[in-house]
Design a protein around this motif. Structure first.
Motif, PDB file in Angstrom:
ATOM      1  N   ASP A 164       1.033  -1.243  -0.427  1.00  0.00           N
ATOM      2  CA  ASP A 164      -0.367  -0.204  -0.219  1.00  0.00           C
ATOM      3  C   ASP A 164       1.207   1.615  -0.119  1.00  0.00           C
ATOM      4  OD1 ASP A 164      -2.422  -1.666  -0.153  1.00  0.00           O
ATOM      5  OD2 ASP A 164      -2.455  -1.786   2.480  1.00  0.00           O
ATOM      6  N   SER A 165       2.259   0.888  -0.503  1.00  0.00           N
ATOM      7  CA  SER A 165       3.256   2.320   0.175  1.00  0.00           C
ATOM      8  C   SER A 165       3.615   2.739  -1.178  1.00  0.00           C
ATOM      9  CB  SER A 165       3.959   1.603   1.114  1.00  0.00           C
ATOM     10  OG  SER A 165       3.279   1.455   2.256  1.00  0.00           O
ATOM     11  N   ILE A 166       4.259   2.080  -1.511  1.00  0.00           N
ATOM     12  CA  ILE A 166       4.632   2.017  -3.955  1.00  0.00           C
ATOM     13  C   ILE A 166       3.328   2.048  -4.349  1.00  0.00           C
ATOM     14  CG2 ILE A 166       6.750   1.608  -2.894  1.00  0.00           C
ATOM     15  CD1 ILE A 166       6.002  -1.537  -4.542  1.00  0.00           C
ATOM     16  N   ARG A 167       3.221   2.365  -5.984  1.00  0.00           N
ATOM     17  CA  ARG A 167       2.578   2.809  -6.829  1.00  0.00           C
ATOM     18  C   ARG A 167       3.005   0.606  -7.516  1.00  0.00           C
ATOM     19  NH1 ARG A 167       2.661   7.503 -11.021  1.00  0.00           N
ATOM     20  NH2 ARG A 167       3.089   8.925 -10.237  1.00  0.00           N
ATOM     21  N   LYS A 168       1.058   0.622  -8.355  1.00  0.00           N
ATOM     22  CA  LYS A 168       1.096  -0.288  -8.466  1.00  0.00           C
ATOM     23  C   LYS A 168       1.729  -1.151  -9.657  1.00  0.00           C
ATOM     24  CE  LYS A 168      -4.202  -0.735  -6.594  1.00  0.00           C
ATOM     25  NZ  LYS A 168      -5.411  -1.233  -6.785  1.00  0.00           N
ATOM     26  N   GLU A 169       2.477   0.246 -10.269  1.00  0.00           N
ATOM     27  CA  GLU A 169       3.033  -0.880 -11.941  1.00  0.00           C
ATOM     28  C   GLU A 169       4.816  -0.868 -11.262  1.00  0.00           C
ATOM     29  OE1 GLU A 169       3.220   4.046 -11.894  1.00  0.00           O
ATOM     30  OE2 GLU A 169       1.401   2.337 -10.872  1.00  0.00           O
ATOM     31  N   TYR A 170       4.713  -0.627 -10.224  1.00  0.00           N
ATOM     32  CA  TYR A 170       6.510  -1.659  -9.762  1.00  0.00           C
ATOM     33  C   TYR A 170       6.132  -2.794  -8.930  1.00  0.00           C
ATOM     34  CZ  TYR A 170       8.074   3.019 -10.510  1.00  0.00           C
ATOM     35  OH  TYR A 170       9.025   4.090 -11.006  1.00  0.00           O
ATOM     36  N   TYR A 171       4.493  -3.614  -9.143  1.00  0.00           N
ATOM     37  CA  TYR A 171       4.670  -4.325  -8.440  1.00  0.00           C
ATOM     38  C   TYR A 171       5.164  -5.967  -9.229  1.00  0.00           C
ATOM     39  CZ  TYR A 171       0.817  -2.584  -4.867  1.00  0.00           C
ATOM     40  OH  TYR A 171      -0.007  -2.181  -4.174  1.00  0.00           O
ATOM     41  N   ASP A 172       5.754  -5.574 -10.352  1.00  0.00           N
ATOM     42  CA  ASP A 172       5.932  -7.165 -10.723  1.00  0.00           C
ATOM     43  C   ASP A 172       7.783  -6.857 -11.156  1.00  0.00           C
ATOM     44  OD1 ASP A 172       6.110  -4.162 -12.631  1.00  0.00           O
ATOM     45  OD2 ASP A 172       6.293  -5.536 -14.563  1.00  0.00           O
ATOM     46  N   ILE A 173       8.644  -5.829 -10.697  1.00  0.00           N
ATOM     47  CA  ILE A 173       9.618  -5.619 -10.447  1.00  0.00           C
ATOM     48  C   ILE A 173      10.767  -6.891  -9.188  1.00  0.00           C
ATOM     49  CG2 ILE A 173       9.384  -3.260 -11.063  1.00  0.00           C
ATOM     50  CD1 ILE A 173      11.024  -2.527  -8.936  1.00  0.00           C
ATOM     51  N   ASN A 174      11.253  -7.221 -10.518  1.00  0.00           N
ATOM     52  CA  ASN A 174      12.301  -7.998  -9.734  1.00  0.00           C
ATOM     53  C   ASN A 174      14.099  -7.966  -9.156  1.00  0.00           C
ATOM     54  OD1 ASN A 174      13.473  -9.597 -11.986  1.00  0.00           O
ATOM     55  ND2 ASN A 174      11.133 -10.226 -12.332  1.00  0.00           N
ATOM     56  N   LEU A 175      14.467  -8.936  -8.987  1.00  0.00           N
ATOM     57  CA  LEU A 175      15.723  -8.422  -8.494  1.00  0.00           C
ATOM     58  C   LEU A 175      16.721  -8.241  -9.754  1.00  0.00           C
ATOM     59  CD1 LEU A 175      18.484  -8.348  -6.950  1.00  0.00           C
ATOM     60  CD2 LEU A 175      18.620 -11.183  -6.837  1.00  0.00           C
ATOM     61  N   GLY A 176      16.008  -9.308 -10.858  1.00  0.00           N
ATOM     62  CA  GLY A 176      17.150  -9.740 -11.911  1.00  0.00           C
ATOM     63  C   GLY A 176      16.881  -8.375 -13.146  1.00  0.00           C
ATOM     64  N   SER A 177      15.614  -7.301 -13.169  1.00  0.00           N
ATOM     65  CA  SER A 177      15.232  -6.934 -13.331  1.00  0.00           C
ATOM     66  C   SER A 177      15.891  -5.095 -13.559  1.00  0.00           C
ATOM     67  CB  SER A 177      13.314  -6.066 -13.763  1.00  0.00           C
ATOM     68  OG  SER A 177      12.982  -5.853 -12.794  1.00  0.00           O
ATOM     69  N   LEU A 178      16.043  -4.683 -11.431  1.00  0.00           N
ATOM     70  CA  LEU A 178      16.869  -4.254 -11.613  1.00  0.00           C
ATOM     71  C   LEU A 178      18.528  -4.111 -11.836  1.00  0.00           C
ATOM     72  CD1 LEU A 178      15.109  -4.587  -7.781  1.00  0.00           C
ATOM     73  CD2 LEU A 178      15.231  -2.387  -9.429  1.00  0.00           C
ATOM     74  N   LEU A 179      18.549  -5.109 -11.840  1.00  0.00           N
ATOM     75  CA  LEU A 179      20.237  -5.301 -11.831  1.00  0.00           C
ATOM     76  C   LEU A 179      20.413  -5.191 -13.152  1.00  0.00           C
ATOM     77  CD1 LEU A 179      21.339  -8.201  -9.821  1.00  0.00           C
ATOM     78  CD2 LEU A 179      21.672  -6.034  -9.689  1.00  0.00           C
ATOM     79  N   ALA A 180      19.604  -5.659 -14.697  1.00  0.00           N
ATOM     80  CA  ALA A 180      19.693  -5.182 -16.033  1.00  0.00           C
ATOM     81  C   ALA A 180      18.964  -4.350 -16.415  1.00  0.00           C
ATOM     82  CB  ALA A 180      19.490  -6.919 -16.473  1.00  0.00           C
ATOM     83  N   HIS A 181      19.154  -3.236 -15.098  1.00  0.00           N
ATOM     84  CA  HIS A 181      18.028  -1.884 -16.051  1.00  0.00           C
ATOM     85  C   HIS A 181      16.886  -2.032 -16.778  1.00  0.00           C
ATOM     86  CE1 HIS A 181      21.726   0.145 -14.311  1.00  0.00           C
ATOM     87  NE2 HIS A 181      22.644  -0.770 -14.524  1.00  0.00           N
ATOM     88  N   GLN A 182      16.113  -2.829 -16.369  1.00  0.00           N
ATOM     89  CA  GLN A 182      15.459  -3.363 -17.274  1.00  0.00           C
ATOM     90  C   GLN A 182      13.350  -3.270 -16.250  1.00  0.00           C
ATOM     91  OE1 GLN A 182      14.830  -4.000 -20.088  1.00  0.00           O
ATOM     92  NE2 GLN A 182      16.895  -3.909 -20.551  1.00  0.00           N
ATOM     93  N   ALA A 183      13.488  -2.487 -15.121  1.00  0.00           N
ATOM     94  CA  ALA A 183      12.458  -2.013 -13.920  1.00  0.00           C
ATOM     95  C   ALA A 183      12.284  -0.849 -14.365  1.00  0.00           C
ATOM     96  CB  ALA A 183      12.974  -1.974 -12.848  1.00  0.00           C
ATOM     97  N   ARG A 184      12.384  -0.410 -15.324  1.00  0.00           N
ATOM     98  CA  ARG A 184      11.796   1.285 -15.726  1.00  0.00           C
ATOM     99  C   ARG A 184      11.966   2.085 -14.226  1.00  0.00           C
ATOM    100  NH1 ARG A 184       6.509   0.119 -18.752  1.00  0.00           N
ATOM    101  NH2 ARG A 184       6.900   1.918 -18.519  1.00  0.00           N
ATOM    102  N   VAL A 185      12.591   2.308 -13.435  1.00  0.00           N
ATOM    103  CA  VAL A 185      12.308   2.744 -12.235  1.00  0.00           C
ATOM    104  C   VAL A 185      13.198   4.399 -12.294  1.00  0.00           C
ATOM    105  CG1 VAL A 185      12.038   0.791 -10.467  1.00  0.00           C
ATOM    106  CG2 VAL A 185      14.752   2.075 -11.109  1.00  0.00           C
ATOM    107  N   PRO A 186      13.642   5.123 -11.897  1.00  0.00           N
ATOM    108  CA  PRO A 186      14.460   6.976 -12.000  1.00  0.00           C
ATOM    109  C   PRO A 186      15.336   6.525 -11.739  1.00  0.00           C
ATOM    110  CG  PRO A 186      12.255   7.056 -10.865  1.00  0.00           C
ATOM    111  CD  PRO A 186      12.320   5.748 -10.800  1.00  0.00           C
ATOM    112  N   ALA A 187      15.700   7.132 -13.252  1.00  0.00           N
ATOM    113  CA  ALA A 187      17.650   6.535 -12.681  1.00  0.00           C
ATOM    114  C   ALA A 187      18.459   6.798 -12.120  1.00  0.00           C
ATOM    115  CB  ALA A 187      17.783   7.297 -14.482  1.00  0.00           C
ATOM    116  N   TYR A 188      18.143   8.264 -12.072  1.00  0.00           N
ATOM    117  CA  TYR A 188      18.824   9.308 -10.561  1.00  0.00           C
ATOM    118  C   TYR A 188      20.860   8.792 -10.781  1.00  0.00           C
ATOM    119  CZ  TYR A 188      15.073  10.689  -6.892  1.00  0.00           C
ATOM    120  OH  TYR A 188      14.307  10.125  -6.577  1.00  0.00           O
ATOM    121  N   THR A 189      20.568   9.290 -12.288  1.00  0.00           N
ATOM    122  CA  THR A 189      22.200   9.663 -12.321  1.00  0.00           C
ATOM    123  C   THR A 189      22.225  11.151 -12.750  1.00  0.00           C
ATOM    124  OG1 THR A 189      21.414   9.483 -14.981  1.00  0.00           O
ATOM    125  CG2 THR A 189      22.232   7.698 -14.100  1.00  0.00           C
TER     126      THR A 189
END
Length: 365
Positions: A114-139
């Protein structure tokens, strides 16, 4: 904090078998000196790595126009090359059954439902490490400037940052994201019941290498100082300079190692890609470097019928580290500097190409 530098922020066990000596090689020293003097780079530390040996070269001083010469034991900042170490830890934990690449953030932290956007429910460890999770860049500096001030321990800041980021609008697929690696490290903390800093220390101890968290001259003023250019003049940033990366960004790009220890880590990867390491399986090393074309887990790559290469650059704006692995040639190259100015990066790549071209000469000296 010097915001303009964030525009460069973070760009882009085993029996270790090596007969390398902790001394420099005449050919590498000569090539390194040529580039260091031509491009007026404060300090350069390099290595050429084979599965059974490493050769080193070094040139310059800890500060521009300083008198203290750099040594092989001096640490340089890795910047985003830290991502390869984070992914290595993740893959080891996967092999130990502590977490899976398909483990989702919401599956590991159901309290966030209940604390994050529903569109992020599907992101996983692999997608985060491969830059496929579509989260903001912070660069870049703007993103960090707008962050609230997180309090508590580093792990508590990581948790708060995770919730904050996952309440922002989703970005395009393939967005290179430092935030994704912070979230991934938060997942690794939960799966291991250790802080990410403790995890890094454990794996460094296992590998027999030393890692500092942050700019290396903050550990010791004898380590190389980072540099920026102001009004055409190269400025050394001292240990007490206020500029530093956020402490919860370690997994994305805030590790520092000397050329000896970092080369040992790269050699383990080279051995693994050629089936000669027993730390991880060859399939695991292949996944780290080449599972996805373009960028896999902590490594960029180029894949063709003729050759496969993996590589990564890292910079927090004041140091620079370039690494490339050519498995079929049983060769890896590392170039570290204590400046990330554009002309210095040009020199880094020129030196890299010279090192590859002159590879056959190293063993003669």
């Amino acid at each position: 904090m010097k915001t303009p530098l964030f525009s460069l922020l973070l760009t882009f066990i085993i029996p270790f078998v090596s007969v390398s000596q902790q001394t420099t090689n005449r050919v590498l020293d000569s090539l390194t000196a040529k580039i260091q003097q031509e491009y007026r780079i404060p300090a350069i530390s390099v290595s050429t790595i084979k599965s059974d040996t490493c050769y080193y070269g070094i040139q310059g001083t800890t500060r521009f126009n300083g008198v203290d010469k750099v040594s092989l034991k001096n640490k340089f900042h890795l910047g985003s090359n830290s991502k390869a170490f984070t992914s290595f830890i993740a893959m080891q934990m996967v092999s130990e059954g502590k977490i899976e690449l398909k483990t989702t953030v919401i599956g590991l932290f159901p309290e966030l439902v209940d604390s994050i956007r529903k569109e992020y429910y599907d992101i996983n460890l692999g997608s985060l490490l491969a830059h496929q999770a579509r989260v903001p860049a912070y660069t870049n500096g703007t993103e960090f400037q707008d962050l609230p001030k997180f309090s508590g321990s580093i792990s508590e800041k990581r948790a708060a940052f995770t919730t904050y980021v996952l309440n922002e609008k989703r970005t395009n697929k393939g967005t290179y994201s430092n935030a994704g690696y912070v979230i991934a490290s938060y997942m690794l903390e939960k799966a291991s019941d250790k802080t990410f800093e403790e995890l890094v220390k454990d794996y460094c101890d296992e590998l027999g290498i030393d890692c500092f968290y942050g700019f290396p001259n903050k550990e010791s003023k004898l380590n190389p100082w980072g540099h920026i250019e102001e009004n055409g003049v190269l400025i050394s940033l001292g240990p007490d300079d206020a500029y530093e990366l956020e402490d919860f960004m370690l997994a994305a790009g805030d590790m520092a190692m000397n050329i000896l220890d970092y080369s040992k880590f790269i050699q383990i990867n080279l051995q693994g890609l050629n089936g000669a390491s027993n730390y991880l399986s060859q399939d695991s090393f292949e996944a780290l470097h080449f599972k996805f074309e373009g960028y896999s887990y902590g490594w960029g790559n180029s894949i063709s019928e003729e050759q496969k290469l993996s590589f990564h650059d890292g910079s927090g704006g004041t140091y620079y580290c370039h690494t490339i692995l050519i498995p079929q040639n049983d060769l890896a190259i590392v170039v570290m500097t204590n400046s990330a100015e554009n002309n210095h990066v040009e020199g880094i790549y020129k030196l890299r190409d010279m090192l590859i071209k002159n590879e056959e000469k190293y063993g003669s000296y």
